[in-house]
Write an enzyme that holds these catalytic residues in place. Structure first.
Site, mmCIF file in Angstrom:
data_model
loop_
_atom_site.group_PDB
_atom_site.id
_atom_site.type_symbol
_atom_site.label_atom_id
_atom_site.label_comp_id
_atom_site.label_asym_id
_atom_site.label_seq_id
_atom_site.Cartn_x
_atom_site.Cartn_y
_atom_site.Cartn_z
ATOM 1 N N GLY A 34 1.308 -1.318 -0.046
ATOM 2 C CA GLY A 34 0.057 0.066 0.209
ATOM 3 C C GLY A 34 1.227 1.380 -0.453
ATOM 4 N N GLY A 178 22.792 1.708 18.471
ATOM 5 C CA GLY A 178 22.871 0.145 17.703
ATOM 6 C C GLY A 178 22.884 1.020 16.147
ATOM 7 N N HIS A 441 46.943 -10.542 -4.202
ATOM 8 C CA HIS A 441 47.403 -9.238 -3.816
ATOM 9 C C HIS A 441 47.560 -8.204 -4.839
ATOM 10 C CE1 HIS A 441 50.809 -7.402 -1.693
ATOM 11 N NE2 HIS A 441 51.243 -7.127 -2.703
HETATM 12 P P1 NAI Z 1 19.061 -1.603 17.522
HETATM 13 O O1 NAI Z 1 18.631 -2.504 18.776
HETATM 14 O O2 NAI Z 1 20.380 -2.013 17.072
HETATM 15 O O3 NAI Z 1 19.945 -0.596 18.853
HETATM 16 C C1 NAI Z 1 19.215 -0.050 19.391
HETATM 17 C C2 NAI Z 1 19.877 0.666 21.087
HETATM 18 O O4 NAI Z 1 19.513 1.952 21.677
HETATM 19 C C3 NAI Z 1 20.613 -0.316 21.442
HETATM 20 O O5 NAI Z 1 22.200 -0.021 21.523
HETATM 21 C C4 NAI Z 1 19.802 -1.045 22.927
HETATM 22 O O6 NAI Z 1 20.421 -0.636 23.900
HETATM 23 C C5 NAI Z 1 20.196 1.870 23.152
HETATM 24 N N1 NAI Z 1 18.383 1.929 23.902
HETATM 25 C C6 NAI Z 1 17.150 1.401 24.400
HETATM 26 N N2 NAI Z 1 16.345 2.050 24.796
HETATM 27 C C7 NAI Z 1 17.384 2.643 25.197
HETATM 28 C C8 NAI Z 1 16.880 4.034 25.871
HETATM 29 N N3 NAI Z 1 15.620 4.285 26.493
HETATM 30 N N4 NAI Z 1 18.185 5.292 26.079
HETATM 31 C C9 NAI Z 1 18.915 4.187 25.573
HETATM 32 N N5 NAI Z 1 19.466 4.283 24.203
HETATM 33 C C10 NAI Z 1 18.106 2.842 25.123
HETATM 34 O O7 NAI Z 1 17.987 -0.838 17.003
HETATM 35 P P2 NAI Z 1 18.539 0.298 15.402
HETATM 36 O O8 NAI Z 1 19.308 1.070 15.865
HETATM 37 O O9 NAI Z 1 17.084 1.213 15.918
HETATM 38 O O10 NAI Z 1 17.828 -0.445 14.744
HETATM 39 C C11 NAI Z 1 16.653 -1.466 14.151
HETATM 40 C C12 NAI Z 1 16.324 -1.854 13.183
HETATM 41 O O11 NAI Z 1 17.011 -2.235 12.307
HETATM 42 C C13 NAI Z 1 18.410 -3.725 13.815
HETATM 43 O O12 NAI Z 1 17.363 -4.956 14.361
HETATM 44 C C14 NAI Z 1 18.816 -3.308 13.153
HETATM 45 O O13 NAI Z 1 19.651 -4.249 13.078
HETATM 46 C C15 NAI Z 1 17.758 -2.843 11.775
HETATM 47 N N6 NAI Z 1 18.587 -2.279 10.926
HETATM 48 C C16 NAI Z 1 19.996 -2.948 10.369
HETATM 49 C C17 NAI Z 1 20.683 -1.921 9.932
HETATM 50 C C18 NAI Z 1 21.815 -2.883 8.852
HETATM 51 O O14 NAI Z 1 22.381 -3.550 8.355
HETATM 52 N N7 NAI Z 1 22.971 -2.385 8.384
HETATM 53 C C19 NAI Z 1 20.517 -0.389 9.245
HETATM 54 C C20 NAI Z 1 19.823 -0.167 10.055
HETATM 55 C C21 NAI Z 1 18.815 -0.908 10.840
#
Ligand code: NAI
Length: 462
Positions: A34, A178, A441
């Site tokens: 959507g 994160g 290399h």
């Molecule tokens: P994340 O789960 O990677 O990190 C969230 C962070 O926020 C953690 O370190 C946590 O301890 C912290 N946190 C939680 N509550 C908090 C608070 N109240 N105050 C301060 N810190 C707090 O989540 P993120 O970065 O939002 O990513 C979400 C999803 O998207 C993940 O599963 C990630 O794997 C995926 N993603 C993957 C990417 C990649 O593969 N390159 C790029 C962007 C996202």
């Protein structure tokens, strides 16, 4: 009303890949989306646009910091933010249009609108009800909310708003160290913003190998990112286009405030299942709000499957894609399979960070005897020629059998290098197999071979 073998709800990497594979396997297939464009979060407001901005700002960083050293003199380019956003939008469009083309090529019907499942075997899109022998839920995830933090997508933003800011902020606060926080933090830091990351835990990027976490944080600090660790954000307040963030330090419960032009909330994502009618359908959910599935990705309701961010496991586009292909094969009577032990993770900062398999911490917890082979990019000839000597390759192998159990890379092209280790792991390879493989290399990949050599008789270039 049309009748299909499969209707997939959601046109993101899980859904569209599943749809294409179903069609290739001879199933009459439709995909419901959507958003107005195919590709889901990943292509429209996630992986792809963020990589466009990471690429553009990395070029800026190179021009500002490294060009003169190589004898490329002249003023560094100035930033035309509107043009940079337009470049990002073009990248999105060429990708989403590419999926539309693939749908036409494979004869997948795109049912435009938001789908619901009124009963097993039926999908409603707008006023139309379609019949489907199999229904696949691939509706992805949405940013998780944080109590006390109200997102207006202008001053306090999620990753979606962060890709569309009216102007680049001078001061940016990021809640959560994160993947999203650190990638987008890198973008704005390179564009000149003072970036402060507030993280609840005492380390960044939870779940990653501890040594990589420490090295990564040190590198980001050197690049100018500030970190407030062990801090829980209590609330944000917006006044006259600026925000005030209140946080509490966990060690002494003391309360502090910090101002910002932009606040990015990046504290994780939650499965997106709203409006599908799953409760009425009786689909079982996990306590964390994910759709519960069996080994064949089927829910407790026969003929209703789920894949990607709505089911347990890492929220990664490529994990969803693999599940999409596997479930298509299952439905077509083949043997779809996903090896959850070999799913790479990549953070597209500079340097990149990549991992697969077990971390050292996990192996310790499992009581498994392991050895570590490590090699720094400082010893890699190619890295020396490209200002990318920071970081290392670390391979973890079974102490007795030498079988590769995991790998962790921080350094140039880490997100590409990790895949030779993924392939090796799929083949059940030993570190010695990598060490005995001739690597061209000069390439960054030689650092992988050297780390593999370090699991045995030792690397050459240290
Ligand atoms: P994340 O789960 O990677 O990190 C969230 C962070 O926020 C953690 O370190 C946590 O301890 C912290 N946190 C939680 N509550 C908090 C608070 N109240 N105050 C301060 N810190 C707090 O989540 P993120 O970065 O939002 O990513 C979400 C999803 O998207 C993940 O599963 C990630 O794997 C995926 N993603 C993957 C990417 C990649 O593969 N390159 C790029 C962007 C996202």
């Amino acid at each position: 009303m049309a009748t299909y073998d499969v209707i997939i709800i959601g046109g993101g990497p899980g859904g569209y890949v599943c749809a294409i594979r179903c069609a290739q396997l001879g199933l009459k297939t439709a995909c419901v989306e959507g958003r107005g464009a195919l590709g889901g979060t990943c292509l429209n407001v996630g992986c792809i646009p963020s990589k466009a901005l990471l690429h553009a700002t990395h070029q800026l960083h190179e021009a500002e910091h490294n060009f003169a050293k190589m004898g490329l003199k002249g003023k560094a380019p100035s930033v035309d933010w509107k043009q940079m956003l337009a470049f990002k939008d073009e990248v999105i469009e060429s990708n989403t249009k590419g999926i539309e083309f693939l749908f036409k090529k494979n004869k997948v019907d795109w049912l435009q609108g938001w789908g619901t499942i009124p009963e097993a075997g039926k999908v409603k899109v707008g006023d139309e009800v379609h019949e489907a022998k199999n229904i696949i839920i691939a509706t992805g995830s949405a940013p998780a909310s944080l109590p006390g933090v109200e997102v207006d997508e202008k001053t306090v933003v999620t990753s979606t708003g962060a890709l569309e800011l009216a102007k680049t902020p001078k001061k940016m606060v990021i809640i959560g160290a994160g993947v999203i926080g650190l990638e987008l933090g890198s973008v704005y830091s390179r564009l000149g913003a003072e970036v402060t990351v507030i993280e609840f835990l005492d380390f960044i990027t939870p779940g990653m190998d501890g040594e990589v976490q420490k090295s990564f944080q040190r590198i980001l600090k050197k690049q100018g990112m500030e970190f407030i660790m062990g801090a829980a954000v209590q609330k944000t307040e917006i006044a006259r286009g600026k925000a005030k963030v209140t946080y509490k330090l966990r060690k002494d419960d003391s309360e502090h405030e910090i101002d910002a032009d932009t606040v990015l909330v990046a504290t994780g994502r939650k499965p997106y299942t709203e409006g599908l009618g799953l409760e009425a359908l009786g689909v079982e959910m996990t306590p964390r709000g994910q759709v519960k599935i069996g080994a064949d990705w089927q829910t407790n309701v026969k003929g209703v499957y789920a894949i990607g961010d709505v089911v347990p496991g890492p929220m990664l586009a490529h994990k969803a894609e693999d599940e999409g292909m596997a479930v298509a094969e299952q439905i077509a009577g083949k043997h779809g399979h996903v090896n959850y032990g070999v799913i790479p993770g990549v953070i597209y900062t500079s340097p990149e960070v990549a991992n697969v398999g077990k971390t050292e911490e996990q192996l310790k917890e499992e009581g498994r005897a392991y050895k570590v082979g490590k090699f720094p990019f400082m010893g890699n000839g190619r890295a020396k020629a490209t200002f990318s000597t920071e970081g290392f390759v670390k391979i973890l192998a079974d102490k007795d059998t030498d079988r590769i159990l995991g790998a962790h890379i921080i350094g140039p092209a880490a997100g590409e290098l990790i895949h030779e280790i993924c392939v090796a792991m799929e083949f059940g390879a030993a570190a010695e197999d990598l060490a005995l493989t001739c690597h061209a290399h000069p390439t960054y990949s030689e650092a992988v071979r050297e780390a593999a050599l370090a699991c045995g008789d030792g690397p050459i270039h240290v």
